[in-house]
Design a protein around this motif. Structure first.
Motif, PDB file in Angstrom:
ATOM      1  N   LEU A   3       0.827  -1.204   0.000  1.00  0.00           N
ATOM      2  CA  LEU A   3       0.000   0.000   0.000  1.00  0.00           C
ATOM      3  C   LEU A   3       0.862   1.255   0.000  1.00  0.00           C
ATOM      4  O   LEU A   3       0.549   2.234  -0.683  1.00  0.00           O
ATOM      5  CB  LEU A   3      -0.944   0.003   1.201  1.00  0.00           C
ATOM      6  CG  LEU A   3      -1.952   1.154   1.275  1.00  0.00           C
ATOM      7  CD1 LEU A   3      -2.784   1.234  -0.011  1.00  0.00           C
ATOM      8  CD2 LEU A   3      -2.852   0.990   2.482  1.00  0.00           C
ATOM      9  N   VAL A   4       1.971   1.240   0.709  1.00  0.00           N
ATOM     10  CA  VAL A   4       2.910   2.367   0.724  1.00  0.00           C
ATOM     11  C   VAL A   4       3.421   2.624  -0.691  1.00  0.00           C
ATOM     12  O   VAL A   4       3.441   3.761  -1.171  1.00  0.00           O
ATOM     13  CB  VAL A   4       4.084   2.114   1.695  1.00  0.00           C
ATOM     14  CG1 VAL A   4       5.189   3.142   1.506  1.00  0.00           C
ATOM     15  CG2 VAL A   4       3.588   2.102   3.129  1.00  0.00           C
ATOM     16  N   HIS A   5       3.814   1.560  -1.375  1.00  0.00           N
ATOM     17  CA  HIS A   5       4.309   1.670  -2.749  1.00  0.00           C
ATOM     18  C   HIS A   5       3.235   2.269  -3.662  1.00  0.00           C
ATOM     19  O   HIS A   5       3.517   3.152  -4.475  1.00  0.00           O
ATOM     20  CB  HIS A   5       4.752   0.286  -3.248  1.00  0.00           C
ATOM     21  CG  HIS A   5       5.301   0.295  -4.630  1.00  0.00           C
ATOM     22  ND1 HIS A   5       6.516   0.858  -4.935  1.00  0.00           N
ATOM     23  CD2 HIS A   5       4.790  -0.177  -5.795  1.00  0.00           C
ATOM     24  CE1 HIS A   5       6.730   0.731  -6.224  1.00  0.00           C
ATOM     25  NE2 HIS A   5       5.700   0.111  -6.775  1.00  0.00           N
ATOM     26  N   THR A   6       2.003   1.818  -3.513  1.00  0.00           N
ATOM     27  CA  THR A   6       0.888   2.314  -4.317  1.00  0.00           C
ATOM     28  C   THR A   6       0.632   3.800  -4.041  1.00  0.00           C
ATOM     29  O   THR A   6       0.417   4.587  -4.971  1.00  0.00           O
ATOM     30  CB  THR A   6      -0.393   1.503  -4.039  1.00  0.00           C
ATOM     31  OG1 THR A   6      -0.126   0.130  -4.308  1.00  0.00           O
ATOM     32  CG2 THR A   6      -1.554   1.976  -4.877  1.00  0.00           C
ATOM     33  N   ILE A   7       0.668   4.196  -2.776  1.00  0.00           N
ATOM     34  CA  ILE A   7       0.440   5.596  -2.407  1.00  0.00           C
ATOM     35  C   ILE A   7       1.508   6.496  -3.019  1.00  0.00           C
ATOM     36  O   ILE A   7       1.201   7.550  -3.591  1.00  0.00           O
ATOM     37  CB  ILE A   7       0.425   5.760  -0.871  1.00  0.00           C
ATOM     38  CG1 ILE A   7      -0.809   5.085  -0.270  1.00  0.00           C
ATOM     39  CG2 ILE A   7       0.484   7.230  -0.472  1.00  0.00           C
ATOM     40  CD1 ILE A   7      -0.768   4.954   1.235  1.00  0.00           C
ATOM     41  N   LEU A   8       2.774   6.099  -2.917  1.00  0.00           N
ATOM     42  CA  LEU A   8       3.855   6.917  -3.453  1.00  0.00           C
ATOM     43  C   LEU A   8       3.806   7.012  -4.980  1.00  0.00           C
ATOM     44  O   LEU A   8       4.056   8.079  -5.553  1.00  0.00           O
ATOM     45  CB  LEU A   8       5.209   6.399  -2.981  1.00  0.00           C
ATOM     46  CG  LEU A   8       5.478   6.601  -1.489  1.00  0.00           C
ATOM     47  CD1 LEU A   8       6.768   5.909  -1.071  1.00  0.00           C
ATOM     48  CD2 LEU A   8       5.510   8.076  -1.120  1.00  0.00           C
ATOM     49  N   LYS A   9       3.450   5.924  -5.656  1.00  0.00           N
ATOM     50  CA  LYS A   9       3.305   5.967  -7.113  1.00  0.00           C
ATOM     51  C   LYS A   9       2.179   6.910  -7.513  1.00  0.00           C
ATOM     52  O   LYS A   9       2.297   7.675  -8.467  1.00  0.00           O
ATOM     53  CB  LYS A   9       3.057   4.573  -7.678  1.00  0.00           C
ATOM     54  CG  LYS A   9       4.320   3.725  -7.816  1.00  0.00           C
ATOM     55  CD  LYS A   9       4.039   2.382  -8.427  1.00  0.00           C
ATOM     56  CE  LYS A   9       3.589   2.557  -9.855  1.00  0.00           C
ATOM     57  NZ  LYS A   9       3.416   1.277 -10.564  1.00  0.00           N
ATOM     58  N   LYS A  10       1.071   6.856  -6.786  1.00  0.00           N
ATOM     59  CA  LYS A  10      -0.071   7.728  -7.064  1.00  0.00           C
ATOM     60  C   LYS A  10       0.304   9.188  -6.817  1.00  0.00           C
ATOM     61  O   LYS A  10      -0.077  10.078  -7.582  1.00  0.00           O
ATOM     62  CB  LYS A  10      -1.268   7.311  -6.199  1.00  0.00           C
ATOM     63  CG  LYS A  10      -2.511   8.104  -6.446  1.00  0.00           C
ATOM     64  CD  LYS A  10      -3.054   7.865  -7.833  1.00  0.00           C
ATOM     65  CE  LYS A  10      -4.375   8.600  -8.013  1.00  0.00           C
ATOM     66  NZ  LYS A  10      -4.842   8.563  -9.381  1.00  0.00           N
ATOM     67  N   PHE A  11       1.066   9.447  -5.751  1.00  0.00           N
ATOM     68  CA  PHE A  11       1.540  10.805  -5.474  1.00  0.00           C
ATOM     69  C   PHE A  11       2.390  11.323  -6.629  1.00  0.00           C
ATOM     70  O   PHE A  11       2.191  12.455  -7.096  1.00  0.00           O
ATOM     71  CB  PHE A  11       2.348  10.839  -4.171  1.00  0.00           C
ATOM     72  CG  PHE A  11       3.033  12.154  -3.927  1.00  0.00           C
ATOM     73  CD1 PHE A  11       2.323  13.251  -3.468  1.00  0.00           C
ATOM     74  CD2 PHE A  11       4.391  12.300  -4.169  1.00  0.00           C
ATOM     75  CE1 PHE A  11       2.944  14.471  -3.255  1.00  0.00           C
ATOM     76  CE2 PHE A  11       5.025  13.505  -3.953  1.00  0.00           C
ATOM     77  CZ  PHE A  11       4.297  14.606  -3.502  1.00  0.00           C
ATOM     78  N   ASP A  12       3.340  10.499  -7.110  1.00  0.00           N
ATOM     79  CA  ASP A  12       4.212  10.898  -8.216  1.00  0.00           C
ATOM     80  C   ASP A  12       3.394  11.297  -9.440  1.00  0.00           C
ATOM     81  O   ASP A  12       3.639  12.332 -10.063  1.00  0.00           O
ATOM     82  CB  ASP A  12       5.177   9.771  -8.579  1.00  0.00           C
ATOM     83  CG  ASP A  12       6.163   9.452  -7.472  1.00  0.00           C
ATOM     84  OD1 ASP A  12       6.431  10.333  -6.630  1.00  0.00           O
ATOM     85  OD2 ASP A  12       6.655   8.304  -7.444  1.00  0.00           O
ATOM     86  N   LYS A  13       2.417  10.485  -9.799  1.00  0.00           N
ATOM     87  CA  LYS A  13       1.580  10.774 -10.967  1.00  0.00           C
ATOM     88  C   LYS A  13       0.718  12.011 -10.737  1.00  0.00           C
ATOM     89  O   LYS A  13       0.592  12.861 -11.608  1.00  0.00           O
ATOM     90  CB  LYS A  13       0.675   9.589 -11.292  1.00  0.00           C
ATOM     91  CG  LYS A  13       1.395   8.430 -11.932  1.00  0.00           C
ATOM     92  CD  LYS A  13       0.424   7.333 -12.293  1.00  0.00           C
ATOM     93  CE  LYS A  13       1.142   6.154 -12.905  1.00  0.00           C
ATOM     94  NZ  LYS A  13       0.226   5.087 -13.289  1.00  0.00           N
ATOM     95  N   SER A  14       0.128  12.111  -9.563  1.00  0.00           N
ATOM     96  CA  SER A  14      -0.804  13.208  -9.277  1.00  0.00           C
ATOM     97  C   SER A  14      -0.109  14.561  -9.240  1.00  0.00           C
ATOM     98  O   SER A  14      -0.628  15.542  -9.782  1.00  0.00           O
ATOM     99  CB  SER A  14      -1.510  12.966  -7.945  1.00  0.00           C
ATOM    100  OG  SER A  14      -2.292  11.813  -8.008  1.00  0.00           O
TER     101      SER A  14
END
Length: 105
Positions: free
Chosen positions: A32-43
């Motif tokens: 979930l941490v990995h998913t959150i950080l990837k989403k932050f990068d894109k957003s």
């Protein structure tokens, strides 16, 4: 592909500190941490691309160094003058610019 440059911004470091606290408390899994950080990068990349309208130009006295690797340019400039329109905004001794291909998914 999203780059991780904005993780070192105030918003990015605050997000990472919060994620670390929540992970230590057992509230977030590593996936979930990995998913959150990837989403932050894109957003953050998408938001900056769409919402920032200011344009700044710059002129440097000298290009000290340049590098191109994996579609990422790194430029090291000396005596750089930044302008917004005809107004000088800032003058810096040295500036490092990292430029990447912009792709929004």
């Amino acid at each position: 592909m999203s780059y991780q440059f904005y993780r070192t911004s105030t918003l990015g470091t605050t997000l990472q500190e919060t994620i670390n606290e929540m992970t230590q408390e057992g509230l977030l899994s590593p996936d979930l941490v990995h998913t959150i950080l990837k989403k932050f990068d894109k957003s953050i990349s998408k938001a900056l691309n769409k919402q920032v309208k200011a344009r700044v130009t710059f002129k440097a006295d000298k290009l000290l160094n340049y590098r191109h690797c994996d579609n990422v340019w790194t430029l090291l400039l000396k005596n750089v003058e930044f302008r917004e329109g005809s107004n000088v905004v800032e003058i810096m001794d040295t500036v490092k610019i990292v430029a990447c291909i912009s792709q929004t998914d």
